[in-house]
Design a protein around this motif. Structure first.
Motif, short mmCIF file in Angstrom:
data_model
loop_
_atom_site.label_atom_id
_atom_site.label_comp_id
_atom_site.label_asym_id
_atom_site.label_seq_id
_atom_site.Cartn_x
_atom_site.Cartn_y
_atom_site.Cartn_z
N TYR A 170 1.03 -1.08 0.06
CA TYR A 170 0.08 0.23 0.08
C TYR A 170 0.86 1.30 -0.10
O TYR A 170 0.74 2.23 -0.79
CB TYR A 170 -0.98 0.02 1.38
N ALA A 171 1.88 1.34 0.66
CA ALA A 171 2.97 2.45 1.10
C ALA A 171 3.44 2.56 -0.20
O ALA A 171 3.59 3.92 -1.01
CB ALA A 171 3.76 2.30 2.11
N GLY A 172 3.82 1.47 -0.92
CA GLY A 172 4.58 1.53 -2.38
C GLY A 172 3.75 2.18 -3.36
O GLY A 172 4.14 2.81 -4.17
N ASP A 173 2.40 1.70 -3.25
CA ASP A 173 1.62 2.00 -4.22
C ASP A 173 1.23 3.71 -4.26
O ASP A 173 0.79 4.25 -5.01
CB ASP A 173 0.25 1.28 -4.51
N LEU A 174 1.17 4.01 -2.93
CA LEU A 174 0.89 5.45 -2.82
C LEU A 174 1.98 6.43 -3.60
O LEU A 174 1.76 7.60 -4.07
CB LEU A 174 0.89 5.93 -1.16
N PHE A 175 3.39 6.03 -3.43
CA PHE A 175 4.31 6.59 -4.33
C PHE A 175 3.70 6.92 -5.85
O PHE A 175 3.94 7.71 -6.33
CB PHE A 175 5.62 6.03 -4.26
N LEU A 176 3.71 5.32 -6.15
CA LEU A 176 2.94 5.49 -7.65
C LEU A 176 1.73 6.31 -7.82
O LEU A 176 2.04 7.09 -9.05
CB LEU A 176 2.53 3.94 -8.05
N PHE A 177 0.85 6.38 -7.28
CA PHE A 177 -0.44 7.06 -7.60
C PHE A 177 -0.10 8.73 -7.39
O PHE A 177 -0.73 9.23 -8.13
CB PHE A 177 -1.55 6.70 -6.46
N ILE A 178 0.61 8.92 -6.33
CA ILE A 178 0.60 10.45 -6.00
C ILE A 178 1.69 11.05 -7.46
O ILE A 178 1.43 12.27 -7.69
CB ILE A 178 1.66 10.59 -4.92
N PHE A 179 2.49 10.34 -7.79
CA PHE A 179 3.10 10.84 -9.12
C PHE A 179 2.41 10.66 -10.35
O PHE A 179 2.55 11.36 -11.35
CB PHE A 179 4.59 10.21 -9.11
N LEU A 180 2.21 9.46 -10.63
CA LEU A 180 1.78 9.07 -12.03
C LEU A 180 0.35 9.78 -12.04
O LEU A 180 0.03 10.17 -13.32
CB LEU A 180 1.58 7.49 -12.14
N THR A 181 -0.50 9.75 -11.28
CA THR A 181 -1.92 10.28 -11.44
C THR A 181 -1.49 11.85 -11.77
O THR A 181 -2.35 12.56 -12.37
CB THR A 181 -2.80 10.55 -10.19
N HIS A 182 -0.53 12.52 -11.29
CA HIS A 182 -0.25 14.01 -11.52
C HIS A 182 0.16 14.16 -12.85
O HIS A 182 -0.03 15.26 -13.55
CB HIS A 182 0.64 14.55 -10.50
N SER A 183 0.94 13.19 -13.39
CA SER A 183 1.24 13.34 -14.58
C SER A 183 0.32 13.28 -15.66
O SER A 183 0.09 14.18 -16.74
CB SER A 183 2.04 11.86 -15.21
#
Length: 372
Positions: A202-215
């Protein structure tokens, strides 16, 4: 007594709260890479030991049963695929802490800047925050329910039927699972592993989501900038502000390309491992369900916009200088630098459908082979 009116948070403040949640989760597993002065700490070492202990126990279990039952490979591989995802995400955070920090600062600066550029920009930023909150909450619920089902299934079966099932086929060396003590120790160890894995993923996916969604969100700012440009063109196509606005759009486009390049560097192995391990994990889980009985298996089942937006600019209404600038952006858009999977396929719905079709084809092939 005067009633106190609750102050509405500014977009930057709302984003900071989201970041604080991400930092809290990452801090618990020792990888708060949003911290400028991040260093490996005791929590980091504890997680490293947990990874090593699980892999050693999985190898011990494999060597114990492989000679008599080859399907133990499937039982072990399904949870190992999840662990490997977590390990890759963990290592990625340790390799690029400065890049993670830099990107988080850049996104925060965008909120600070654009929340003061007008109501429509502020509303768009608030819309981003709402979307992020929904994603974080949905992901948290998914991981919580999955972990809960995996952990509780053996308990429910033991209470209702008196049957002893392991949460994971991962035995601790020196403990006999046929004894009460060995069974409790093994399931206790497996439960700890599941909790660490669920929280770590979950913590790892938060990194993905916070950056990739802003892209993806950055396209919204581009659309607003182009809309502002068109409004000025309609008022006066000779307005001196047009040159500055076109330069601003070019600068935003360059920032977007650089942001995507950094994301591809940060998440190359993370996304690749996620897709590959998830695909193989689902496939092995389906085969377990078809070939043998493991109650916990069922729980495991459980960017082109930015480039095309440039074509929306009414370039023919601009002067020659600004037309040339837009032309350069259009040329760059012919080979867009989008977020990819292993540098091959774009991270998109169509790619997900291809993977789903591949899993379906492989499962059908195994079923036909089994029926012969």
């Amino acid at each position: 007594m005067k009633s106190q009116v609750k102050r509405t948070l500014e977009p930057s403040e709302s984003f900071s709260k989201i970041v604080s949640v991400v930092r809290f989760c990452s801090r618990l597993i020792g990888v708060d890479v949003f911290d400028k002065d991040f260093k490996i700490n005791p929590k980091t070492y504890f997680v490293m030991v947990a990874f090593a202990a699980y892999y050693l126990c999985a190898l011990h279990t494999l060597s114990k049963y492989i000679a008599t039952d080859w399907t133990v490979l499937l039982d072990i591989f399904s949870p190992v695929s999840c662990t490997t995802q977590g390990l890759v995400k963990f290592i990625s955070a340790l390799l690029y802490p400065s890049l993670y920090h830099r990107l988080s600062v850049e996104i925060g600066d965008i909120y600070e800047k654009y929340q003061w550029m007008g109501k429509k920009y502020e509303d768009k930023l608030m819309e981003w925050n709402k979307s992020m909150k929904k994603i974080l909450l949905s992901c948290a619920i998914l991981y919580f329910l999955t972990a809960l089902i995996v952990i509780c299934t053996p308990v429910v079966l033991y209470v209702l039927k008196g049957e002893r099932h392991l949460t994971l086929l991962c035995e601790v060396p020196g403990f006999d699972v046929t004894t009460t003590q060995g069974y409790l120790v093994t399931n206790g160890f497996n439960t700890v592993c599941i909790l660490i894995a669920a929280f770590g993923l979950y913590a790892g996916d938060l990194f993905l989501f916070i950056f990739l969604t802003h892209s993806i969100f950055f396209y919204d700012i581009l659309a607003l900038k182009i809309s502002d440009l068109h409004e000025i063109i309609e008022e006066n196509d000779r307005d001196e502000r047009l040159g500055k606005m076109v330069d601003d759009i070019v600068e935003w486009h360059q920032f977007y390309l650089g942001f995507n390049d950094t994301c591809n560097l940060l998440f190359f192995w993370t996304i690749s491992a996620h897709i590959v391990c998830t695909t193989l994990g689902i496939l092995s889980t389906l085969l377990i369900i078809m070939l043998k009985d493991w109650p916990g298996a069922y729980a495991y089942i459980l960017n082109d916009q930015f480039c095309t937006g440039i074509y929306d600019i009414n370039w023919y209404a601009l002067n020659v200088r600004n037309q040339k600038i837009v032309r350069l952006m259009l040329m760059q858009s012919q080979a867009p630098r989008n977020i990819t999977i292993a540098g091959v396929e774009p991270l998109s719905v169509s790619t997900a459908l291809k993977i789903t079709r591949t899993i379906y084809s492989l499962v059908m092939m195994v079923l036909r082979f089994q029926s012969k």
